[in-house]
Design a protein around this motif. Structure first.
Motif, short mmCIF file in Angstrom:
data_model
loop_
_atom_site.label_atom_id
_atom_site.label_comp_id
_atom_site.label_asym_id
_atom_site.label_seq_id
_atom_site.Cartn_x
_atom_site.Cartn_y
_atom_site.Cartn_z
N TRP A 76 -5.67 20.80 -4.25
CA TRP A 76 -5.63 19.79 -3.13
C TRP A 76 -3.95 19.13 -3.33
CZ3 TRP A 76 -4.17 15.63 -6.20
CH2 TRP A 76 -5.20 15.77 -7.29
N ARG A 77 -3.78 19.73 -5.09
CA ARG A 77 -2.07 19.70 -5.07
C ARG A 77 -0.95 19.96 -4.10
NH1 ARG A 77 -1.58 20.48 -11.02
NH2 ARG A 77 0.10 18.67 -11.16
N GLY A 78 -1.15 21.01 -3.98
CA GLY A 78 -0.44 22.08 -3.21
C GLY A 78 0.14 21.03 -1.89
N PRO A 79 -0.62 20.49 -0.82
CA PRO A 79 -0.78 19.76 0.31
C PRO A 79 0.70 18.01 -0.25
CG PRO A 79 -2.26 20.50 0.85
CD PRO A 79 -1.85 20.38 -0.49
N ALA A 80 0.12 17.69 -1.51
CA ALA A 80 0.14 16.57 -1.55
C ALA A 80 1.96 16.13 -1.87
CB ALA A 80 -0.46 16.07 -3.53
N ALA A 81 1.99 17.48 -2.20
CA ALA A 81 4.34 17.74 -1.69
C ALA A 81 4.64 17.03 -0.05
CB ALA A 81 4.51 18.50 -2.19
N VAL A 82 3.48 17.15 0.79
CA VAL A 82 4.42 17.02 2.13
C VAL A 82 3.85 15.82 1.89
CG1 VAL A 82 3.56 17.58 4.66
CG2 VAL A 82 3.57 19.33 2.94
N ALA A 140 0.85 -1.16 0.37
CA ALA A 140 0.09 0.15 0.00
C ALA A 140 0.75 1.26 -0.24
CB ALA A 140 -0.96 0.26 1.00
N ASN A 141 1.74 1.14 1.00
CA ASN A 141 2.88 2.51 0.68
C ASN A 141 3.94 2.83 -0.42
OD1 ASN A 141 4.31 4.65 1.07
ND2 ASN A 141 5.35 3.26 3.38
N VAL A 142 3.88 1.85 -1.43
CA VAL A 142 4.09 1.50 -2.29
C VAL A 142 3.64 1.93 -3.90
CG1 VAL A 142 5.32 0.42 -4.23
CG2 VAL A 142 6.61 -0.07 -2.08
N ALA A 143 2.10 1.96 -3.33
CA ALA A 143 1.10 1.91 -4.48
C ALA A 143 0.61 3.11 -3.94
CB ALA A 143 0.14 1.17 -4.15
N LEU A 144 0.99 3.99 -2.97
CA LEU A 144 0.83 5.82 -2.71
C LEU A 144 1.30 6.34 -3.34
CD1 LEU A 144 -0.92 7.94 -1.08
CD2 LEU A 144 0.73 7.16 1.39
N VAL A 145 2.81 5.98 -3.33
CA VAL A 145 3.81 6.93 -4.32
C VAL A 145 4.09 6.97 -5.27
CG1 VAL A 145 6.75 6.77 -3.87
CG2 VAL A 145 5.35 6.23 -2.02
N GLY A 146 3.32 5.61 -5.83
CA GLY A 146 3.11 5.75 -7.38
C GLY A 146 2.09 6.50 -6.84
N ALA A 147 0.88 6.81 -6.80
CA ALA A 147 0.20 7.28 -7.30
C ALA A 147 0.16 9.07 -7.03
CB ALA A 147 -1.00 7.21 -6.58
N LEU A 148 0.34 9.54 -5.56
CA LEU A 148 1.17 10.78 -5.65
C LEU A 148 2.17 10.75 -6.77
CD1 LEU A 148 1.64 10.63 -1.63
CD2 LEU A 148 -0.32 11.89 -2.90
N TRP A 149 3.07 10.78 -7.45
CA TRP A 149 3.91 10.95 -8.25
C TRP A 149 2.75 11.85 -9.34
CZ3 TRP A 149 9.36 12.42 -8.15
CH2 TRP A 149 9.78 12.91 -9.66
N LEU A 150 1.66 11.21 -9.43
CA LEU A 150 1.59 10.68 -10.59
C LEU A 150 0.56 12.67 -10.59
CD1 LEU A 150 0.19 7.87 -12.03
CD2 LEU A 150 1.68 8.77 -12.17
N VAL A 151 0.52 13.43 -9.12
CA VAL A 151 -0.74 14.52 -9.11
C VAL A 151 0.13 15.69 -8.40
CG1 VAL A 151 -2.64 13.01 -9.21
CG2 VAL A 151 -1.12 13.05 -6.84
N LEU A 152 1.93 15.38 -8.12
CA LEU A 152 2.29 15.68 -8.11
C LEU A 152 2.30 17.13 -8.80
CD1 LEU A 152 5.64 14.24 -6.27
CD2 LEU A 152 3.44 14.99 -5.12
N PRO A 153 2.99 18.73 -8.24
CA PRO A 153 3.07 19.70 -9.07
C PRO A 153 4.15 19.45 -8.59
CG PRO A 153 1.76 20.24 -6.09
CD PRO A 153 1.53 18.86 -6.84
N TRP A 154 4.88 20.92 -9.86
CA TRP A 154 6.12 21.06 -9.95
C TRP A 154 5.94 22.85 -10.13
CZ3 TRP A 154 9.94 17.47 -9.15
CH2 TRP A 154 9.54 16.38 -9.14
N ARG A 155 5.27 23.40 -9.39
CA ARG A 155 5.18 24.93 -9.58
C ARG A 155 4.12 25.64 -8.27
NH1 ARG A 155 7.20 28.45 -13.45
NH2 ARG A 155 7.52 27.15 -15.62
N ARG A 156 4.18 26.89 -8.24
CA ARG A 156 3.43 26.92 -6.50
C ARG A 156 2.16 26.51 -7.46
NH1 ARG A 156 6.14 29.72 -2.53
NH2 ARG A 156 8.12 30.56 -3.48
N THR A 157 1.31 26.34 -5.88
CA THR A 157 -0.10 26.42 -6.70
C THR A 157 -1.03 26.10 -5.70
OG1 THR A 157 -1.60 24.63 -8.03
CG2 THR A 157 -0.39 23.84 -6.43
N ARG A 158 -2.71 26.34 -5.50
CA ARG A 158 -2.70 26.05 -4.59
C ARG A 158 -4.21 24.99 -4.49
NH1 ARG A 158 -6.13 33.04 -5.01
NH2 ARG A 158 -3.57 33.60 -4.49
#
Length: 392
Positions: A77-83, A57-75
């Protein structure tokens, strides 16, 4: 005079996703982490089913989060996804990754710098290091020296990653600033061109209208005492009206944007040449060589050179035929405009036209020449690099 355009509204850059190389490294490390754990789970005695499920489950969560990570300042739900992504990469260790995941937290730290900036990323990483130190001492009951031994490498590598990201972010900021300055320079160039054209339009059309007004006033005074002279004034005003109308149409063509009905490059130049057919000139335009994509600055200079060459042929040379040619070479493009007129008008007022175009050609690394042809007529020739800065 045409209205000078104001600055364009600032457009927020679109999130283009992670750097390609970083994405490749992430998926390779994540796959290696999962594969190493699978090999370890197949040995005897292996981890329990519950621990395997938690790790999966941890590996799947890391892979899923990578697909939605923002790479610029954003507002949003995607912002907290980085943390969350940072925490998820660290928990792979306690879940049993056998230390193969260690590159993933460094990638997540780089993502924090992209999203939150250097200061916020440094604070988050500092809190994480403190949490790691306390967990080793309090949760796992290890000594302080062992906690320091596990925390110091994280601090060192995090500082290294943050330093690299600081350089990357500074380079990105300078590039975006350069793009904004380039857009502003283009706007000012267009404004200057329109101001110059407006002044020349005032001189040419305004002069015609002034003479027409005086002629009609004379005709009104002569209509009873000297009717023949009155009709002469009316005939002259009629001729001047045709000239003023031709000038007005020419300036209307000149004020069109570079992209004529969605056409750019040689198509825009061909349409510009065809638009002068109604001026009494027979205009031809040919393109030779394999057409190359041109930088906007180069394209604008070519467009203005052709425009000025055709306009000069209409105004001064008395030409009947004008021939334009656009030749593409490996690293440069050559535009020639030749006519069969009487050559340079010695009495024509020196103006902005060809002198300004020569400066603009030099500004993009090219050259412009203009002069009488040995066999008669006049020729304008512009040789420009395909990419500004390259030697023509």
């Amino acid at each position: 005079m045409p209205r000078v355009p104001g600055p364009s509204p600032r457009v927020q850059p679109r999130d283009a996703g992670p750097p390609p190389l970083l994405s490749v490294v992430f998926w390779v490390v994540l796959a290696a982490t999962a594969l190493t754990y699978a090999v370890h789970a197949g040995t005897s005695p292996g981890p329990s089913i519950a621990r395997i499920a938690v790790f999966g489950a941890n590996v799947a969560l890391v892979g899923a989060l990578w697909l939605v990570l923002p790479w610029r300042r954003t507002r949003g739900w995607r912002g907290p996804a980085a943390v969350v992504f940072l925490v998820a990469t660290f928990t792979l260790g306690p879940a049993g990754s056998d230390e193969t995941h260690q590159l993933l937290p460094l990638i997540s730290i780089a993502n924090l710098a992209f999203v939150y900036g250097m200061r916020t990323a440094a604070v988050i990483v500092g809190c994480l290091c403190c949490g790691l130190f306390l967990s080793v001492v309090k949760v796992y009951g290890r000594g302080v020296l062992e906690a320091v031994a596990q925390t110091v490498p994280l601090v060192v590598f995090s500082a290294f990653v943050l330093g690299m990201m600081s350089a990357v972010l500074e380079a990105r900021r300078r590039r975006e600033e350069a793009q904004r300055l380039l857009a502003r320079i283009r706007e000012l160039t267009v404004a200057q061109e329109r101001a110059r054209m407006g002044a020349e339009m005032h001189d040419s059309v305004g002069h015609h209208l002034t003479v027409i007004k005086m002629g009609l006033e004379n005709a009104e005074r002569f209509r009873h005492r000297r009717p023949d002279a009155a009709w002469d004034e009316v005939s002259q005003a009629k001729d001047l009206t045709r000239q003023a109308l031709a000038d007005a149409r020419r300036w209307a063509r000149a004020l069109r944007p570079l992209a004529l009905d969605g056409h750019v490059g040689s198509a825009a130049l061909q349409r510009l040449a065809a638009s002068f057919d109604g001026t009494g000139l027979k205009v031809s335009f040919e393109v030779s060589g394999e057409e190359l994509p041109l930088e906007p600055d180069v394209e604008l200079v070519l467009y203005r050179v052709l425009q000025e060459g055709l306009a000069n042929a209409v105004r001064h040379s008395g030409a009947r035929r004008v021939r334009g040619g656009l030749a593409f070479h490996d690293d440069r493009v050559v535009l020639t405009v030749t006519d069969d007129g009487g050559g340079r008008d010695r009495e024509a007022r020196g103006g902005f036209g060809l002198g300004s175009l020569a400066e603009r050609a030099r500004a993009v690394g090219g050259a412009l020449t203009a002069g009488d042809r040995p066999g008669g007529g006049f020729e304008v020739r512009a040789e420009l690099p395909v990419h500004p800065g390259a030697a023509p």
